[in-house]
Design a protein around this motif. Structure first.
Motif, PDB file in Angstrom:
ATOM      1  N   THR A  21       0.836  -1.205   0.000  1.00 30.57           N
ATOM      2  CA  THR A  21       0.000   0.000   0.000  1.00 30.57           C
ATOM      3  C   THR A  21       0.870   1.253   0.000  1.00 30.57           C
ATOM      4  O   THR A  21       0.626   2.193  -0.775  1.00 30.57           O
ATOM      5  CB  THR A  21      -0.933   0.007   1.232  1.00 30.57           C
ATOM      6  OG1 THR A  21      -1.751  -1.161   1.186  1.00 30.57           O
ATOM      7  CG2 THR A  21      -1.805   1.238   1.250  1.00 30.57           C
ATOM      8  N   THR A  24       2.505   1.760  -3.383  1.00 32.35           N
ATOM      9  CA  THR A  24       1.529   2.250  -4.348  1.00 32.35           C
ATOM     10  C   THR A  24       1.272   3.738  -4.139  1.00 32.35           C
ATOM     11  O   THR A  24       1.217   4.516  -5.102  1.00 32.35           O
ATOM     12  CB  THR A  24       0.205   1.456  -4.241  1.00 32.35           C
ATOM     13  OG1 THR A  24       0.491   0.065  -4.412  1.00 32.35           O
ATOM     14  CG2 THR A  24      -0.795   1.897  -5.284  1.00 32.35           C
ATOM     15  N   GLN A  25       1.133   4.149  -2.891  1.00 32.30           N
ATOM     16  CA  GLN A  25       0.927   5.571  -2.598  1.00 32.30           C
ATOM     17  C   GLN A  25       2.120   6.400  -3.043  1.00 32.30           C
ATOM     18  O   GLN A  25       1.947   7.477  -3.631  1.00 32.30           O
ATOM     19  CB  GLN A  25       0.682   5.773  -1.103  1.00 32.30           C
ATOM     20  CG  GLN A  25      -0.650   5.247  -0.643  1.00 32.30           C
ATOM     21  CD  GLN A  25      -0.793   5.259   0.873  1.00 32.30           C
ATOM     22  OE1 GLN A  25       0.197   5.293   1.607  1.00 32.30           O
ATOM     23  NE2 GLN A  25      -2.030   5.219   1.338  1.00 32.30           N
ATOM     24  N   PHE A  43      -0.897  -1.851  -7.564  1.00 30.30           N
ATOM     25  CA  PHE A  43      -0.875  -2.453  -6.233  1.00 30.30           C
ATOM     26  C   PHE A  43      -0.539  -3.939  -6.315  1.00 30.30           C
ATOM     27  O   PHE A  43       0.274  -4.448  -5.540  1.00 30.30           O
ATOM     28  CB  PHE A  43      -2.214  -2.257  -5.522  1.00 30.30           C
ATOM     29  CG  PHE A  43      -2.281  -2.992  -4.217  1.00 30.30           C
ATOM     30  CD1 PHE A  43      -1.676  -2.474  -3.091  1.00 30.30           C
ATOM     31  CD2 PHE A  43      -2.909  -4.224  -4.129  1.00 30.30           C
ATOM     32  CE1 PHE A  43      -1.709  -3.156  -1.884  1.00 30.30           C
ATOM     33  CE2 PHE A  43      -2.946  -4.914  -2.937  1.00 30.30           C
ATOM     34  CZ  PHE A  43      -2.351  -4.385  -1.813  1.00 30.30           C
TER      35      PHE A  43
END
Length: 74
Positions: A21, A24-25, A43
């Motif tokens: 996560t 991905t951010q 992701f």
């Protein structure tokens, strides 16, 4: 009886989902998002990468590592 409660700090533990996560951010922080599908595919790629590295299979990623790290894991 004392009113002081002392607690030992617990180290932060992140699981594979947390790492995927966060990656991905970070990836989309400076990139425009074209679709929700793109976020999902990115992701999944990061989660697969994290899972592969967690299992210790670094052989397929060795070519991308700096020389000093390659020497350590060989």
């Amino acid at each position: 009886m004392s009113n002081d409660v002392r607690v030992e700090p617990t180290p932060i533990q992140r699981n594979m989902l947390d790492v995927a996560t966060e990656l991905t951010q970070l990836y989309f922080r400076n990139k425009s998002v074209d679709s929700v599908d793109e976020i999902g595919e990115t992701f999944v790629r990061f989660h697969t990468l994290v899972r592969t590295l967690r299992q210790g299979d670094v052989s397929s990623f060795k070519e991308y590592l700096p020389e000093n790290i390659k020497n350590i894991i060989e």
